[in-house]
Design a protein around this motif. Sequence first.
Motif, PDB file in Angstrom:
ATOM      1  N   ALA A 164       0.836  -1.199   0.000  1.00  0.00           N
ATOM      2  CA  ALA A 164       0.000   0.000   0.000  1.00  0.00           C
ATOM      3  C   ALA A 164       0.876   1.255   0.000  1.00  0.00           C
ATOM      4  O   ALA A 164       2.048   1.218   0.385  1.00  0.00           O
ATOM      5  N   ILE A 165       0.301   2.374  -0.425  1.00  0.00           N
ATOM      6  CA  ILE A 165       1.013   3.649  -0.474  1.00  0.00           C
ATOM      7  C   ILE A 165       0.605   4.506   0.724  1.00  0.00           C
ATOM      8  O   ILE A 165      -0.577   4.642   1.026  1.00  0.00           O
ATOM      9  N   VAL A 166       1.588   5.082   1.385  1.00  0.00           N
ATOM     10  CA  VAL A 166       1.324   6.033   2.464  1.00  0.00           C
ATOM     11  C   VAL A 166       1.482   7.444   1.892  1.00  0.00           C
ATOM     12  O   VAL A 166       2.406   7.719   1.121  1.00  0.00           O
ATOM     13  N   ASP A 167       0.567   8.322   2.227  1.00  0.00           N
ATOM     14  CA  ASP A 167       0.604   9.684   1.717  1.00  0.00           C
ATOM     15  C   ASP A 167       1.742  10.459   2.380  1.00  0.00           C
ATOM     16  O   ASP A 167       1.843  10.517   3.607  1.00  0.00           O
ATOM     17  N   VAL A 168       2.623  11.044   1.565  1.00  0.00           N
ATOM     18  CA  VAL A 168       3.799  11.754   2.077  1.00  0.00           C
ATOM     19  C   VAL A 168       3.767  13.191   1.558  1.00  0.00           C
ATOM     20  O   VAL A 168       3.915  13.425   0.363  1.00  0.00           O
ATOM     21  N   GLN A 169       3.577  14.146   2.468  1.00  0.00           N
ATOM     22  CA  GLN A 169       3.522  15.552   2.086  1.00  0.00           C
ATOM     23  C   GLN A 169       4.876  16.241   2.209  1.00  0.00           C
ATOM     24  O   GLN A 169       5.120  17.254   1.551  1.00  0.00           O
ATOM     25  N   GLN A 170       5.753  15.711   3.055  1.00  0.00           N
ATOM     26  CA  GLN A 170       7.119  16.192   3.207  1.00  0.00           C
ATOM     27  C   GLN A 170       8.006  15.000   3.521  1.00  0.00           C
ATOM     28  O   GLN A 170       7.554  14.044   4.155  1.00  0.00           O
ATOM     29  N   CYS A 171       9.271  15.041   3.101  1.00  0.00           N
ATOM     30  CA  CYS A 171      10.200  13.930   3.339  1.00  0.00           C
ATOM     31  C   CYS A 171      11.484  14.487   3.939  1.00  0.00           C
ATOM     32  O   CYS A 171      12.245  15.174   3.243  1.00  0.00           O
ATOM     33  N   PRO A 172      11.755  14.222   5.212  1.00  0.00           N
ATOM     34  CA  PRO A 172      12.915  14.835   5.874  1.00  0.00           C
ATOM     35  C   PRO A 172      14.263  14.450   5.280  1.00  0.00           C
ATOM     36  O   PRO A 172      15.227  15.195   5.458  1.00  0.00           O
ATOM     37  N   ILE A 173      14.362  13.307   4.589  1.00  0.00           N
ATOM     38  CA  ILE A 173      15.663  12.965   4.016  1.00  0.00           C
ATOM     39  C   ILE A 173      15.856  13.582   2.631  1.00  0.00           C
ATOM     40  O   ILE A 173      16.955  13.563   2.088  1.00  0.00           O
ATOM     41  N   ALA A 174      14.797  14.145   2.049  1.00  0.00           N
ATOM     42  CA  ALA A 174      14.909  14.809   0.745  1.00  0.00           C
ATOM     43  C   ALA A 174      15.488  16.204   0.926  1.00  0.00           C
ATOM     44  O   ALA A 174      15.406  16.811   1.998  1.00  0.00           O
ATOM     45  N   SER A 175      16.057  16.740  -0.148  1.00  0.00           N
ATOM     46  CA  SER A 175      16.685  18.057  -0.099  1.00  0.00           C
ATOM     47  C   SER A 175      15.649  19.137   0.197  1.00  0.00           C
ATOM     48  O   SER A 175      14.449  18.967  -0.080  1.00  0.00           O
ATOM     49  N   PRO A 176      16.082  20.282   0.733  1.00  0.00           N
ATOM     50  CA  PRO A 176      15.156  21.390   0.955  1.00  0.00           C
ATOM     51  C   PRO A 176      14.428  21.819  -0.321  1.00  0.00           C
ATOM     52  O   PRO A 176      13.240  22.142  -0.279  1.00  0.00           O
ATOM     53  N   GLY A 177      15.142  21.805  -1.443  1.00  0.00           N
ATOM     54  CA  GLY A 177      14.507  22.183  -2.705  1.00  0.00           C
ATOM     55  C   GLY A 177      13.366  21.253  -3.069  1.00  0.00           C
ATOM     56  O   GLY A 177      12.309  21.691  -3.545  1.00  0.00           O
ATOM     57  N   ILE A 178      13.570  19.964  -2.866  1.00  0.00           N
ATOM     58  CA  ILE A 178      12.508  18.991  -3.167  1.00  0.00           C
ATOM     59  C   ILE A 178      11.315  19.204  -2.245  1.00  0.00           C
ATOM     60  O   ILE A 178      10.159  19.174  -2.689  1.00  0.00           O
ATOM     61  N   ASN A 179      11.564  19.428  -0.964  1.00  0.00           N
ATOM     62  CA  ASN A 179      10.453  19.614  -0.030  1.00  0.00           C
ATOM     63  C   ASN A 179       9.692  20.905  -0.298  1.00  0.00           C
ATOM     64  O   ASN A 179       8.501  21.012   0.004  1.00  0.00           O
ATOM     65  N   GLU A 180      10.351  21.877  -0.904  1.00  0.00           N
ATOM     66  CA  GLU A 180       9.660  23.100  -1.306  1.00  0.00           C
ATOM     67  C   GLU A 180       8.800  22.849  -2.535  1.00  0.00           C
ATOM     68  O   GLU A 180       7.695  23.394  -2.667  1.00  0.00           O
ATOM     69  N   ALA A 181       9.283  22.014  -3.440  1.00  0.00           N
ATOM     70  CA  ALA A 181       8.558  21.755  -4.688  1.00  0.00           C
ATOM     71  C   ALA A 181       7.464  20.697  -4.534  1.00  0.00           C
ATOM     72  O   ALA A 181       6.500  20.697  -5.311  1.00  0.00           O
ATOM     73  N   LEU A 182       7.599  19.803  -3.568  1.00  0.00           N
ATOM     74  CA  LEU A 182       6.677  18.672  -3.449  1.00  0.00           C
ATOM     75  C   LEU A 182       5.220  19.101  -3.279  1.00  0.00           C
ATOM     76  O   LEU A 182       4.336  18.567  -3.980  1.00  0.00           O
ATOM     77  N   PRO A 183       4.874  20.044  -2.378  1.00  0.00           N
ATOM     78  CA  PRO A 183       3.467  20.433  -2.259  1.00  0.00           C
ATOM     79  C   PRO A 183       2.886  20.993  -3.553  1.00  0.00           C
ATOM     80  O   PRO A 183       1.716  20.754  -3.877  1.00  0.00           O
TER      81      PRO A 183
END
Length: 410
Positions: A164-183
Motif C-alpha cells: 500500500a502507499i502512504v501519503d507523504v507531504q514532506q520527506c525529511p531525508i529529501a533536499s530542501p529544494g525537493i520539499n519546497e517543490a513537493l506540495p
Amino acid sequence: MKPPKNFVPDPFAYHEEVELLIDDVTNLGQGVGRIDGWVVFVPFVLPGERVVARIWRNKKQYSDSDLVRIIEASPDRVDPVCGLFGVCGGCQYQHYSYAGQLDWKRKQIEQLILKMTDCKVPVNACLGDTGHTYGYRSKITPHFRRPPHLPDTPIGFQKAASRAIVDVQQCPIASPGINEALPVQRKRLKAEDGLYRRGGTLLLRDCREGVVHDMKAVVSEKIDDLTFRFVAGEFFQNNPHVLPRMVSYALQQAARPGIRFLVDAYCGVGVFGICGHELFEKVEGIEVSEPAIQLARENATLNGVENVTFHLGKAEAIFSELQFEPSETTVLLDPPRKGCDPGFIAQLIAFRPARIVYVSCGPDTQARDLKLFLDSNLYRITDVQPVDLFPQTRHIENIATLELATDLSV
C-alpha cells in the motif's frame, strides 16, 4: 479431527505477544530475536533491546511480528524526525543514532563478506557525512496507485511491510529544494482531472537546473570542479554531499604506484573515468546503455578531458580489444544491484589486472562475486570501505579492493 501426518503446530498463536532480546538486525533493517532457538523478526528495534512483539505470521523457519513496546532501550535509540517513521517504508533507521548506524553498517559488511567468502577481512569505519544526515537526497519518486484527482488518493511511498502507499507531504531525508517543490507538484497532480487514468510516478530531481520533474530531461550535477550531464529519470547517485568522497576514495584505491591505465566497467555517464583522468595515462570506459555512453562522451568533451575513451557494449567485451598491459592496469567495477555476470568475472580474472576496485550498491551480491575472485587463488582483498550514501535507511554502498597476489600460492 486427527491432524495430518507430519503436522507441525505453529510456534505461536496469531497476535500472541512475546518478550524477547534483539541480538541482530538483518540487511533489510529487521530486528532478530530468538525464543527457544526459534527466530522472530521485529521491525524498528535495535541490537541489545528487550522488547514485546505481537506475532502476525508464522513461517516454516521463523515468525514475523509487530513491535508492541520497548522494555529495555538501547543507548543508541533516538527519537525519529519524521512522524511517518514506522509507517512509511522509506527509512529503517531514524530511531538509531547516526554513530550507531555507521557502526552497524560496517558490521553488516563484515558479516556479509565472512558469510559469503568464509574470509574474515578488516572493514574500515563507514564513511558518512554527519552534517547531512537529513535533507541530503537529491531525487525522490513518489507513487500513486489510482488517478490522483480522486478523493483520498495517497501520493507517496510504499508502506513498511506492505504494498500500500502512504501519503507523504514532506520527506525529511529529501533536499530542501525537493520539499519546497513537493506540495506544488502534489497540488498539480490532484488538479489535473482526467490526465491520469490509473497510477503513476512523480519525479523530483534536485540538480543545477533546479527541481526537475521531466523524466527525460537532461540535467547536470557537479562533482568537485567537474560537470556531469545525465537523464533526470535515470541512475545518478542521489547524495551529492557524500558522492565526491566516495568517488575520490575509489580512485585512490585504483591509482597506485605502477598503475598507468584504468578500465571503467559499467561506466554509466563516465563519473569515475572522467574524475580520475589525471591519475592515469589512459582510461577506457564501457557501458551497455547507448544514451549513457553518448552522455559520457559529451561529459568528457564538456570537461576538456582527452585521455578517456568510452565504448558501447557489454562489460566483458572490452577485454578482447584492450591494449593495456594487465600488470599496469586497474579495473574499476560499478555494476547494478544484481552484481556481475559470472562470465564477465571469468574474463576479468583471465585478463589478470594488477588491481580491481569493486564499487557496489548491493553488498550481498558483491560478497557473492568476491568469492569468485578469491576462489581463483589469484586475488586477495586488501581494503573494504563502506560508504553511507543513504543515512536513516538500510542501504549501504561498499568499495572492495583486490590486488593480484604476487605469491600465486596465496
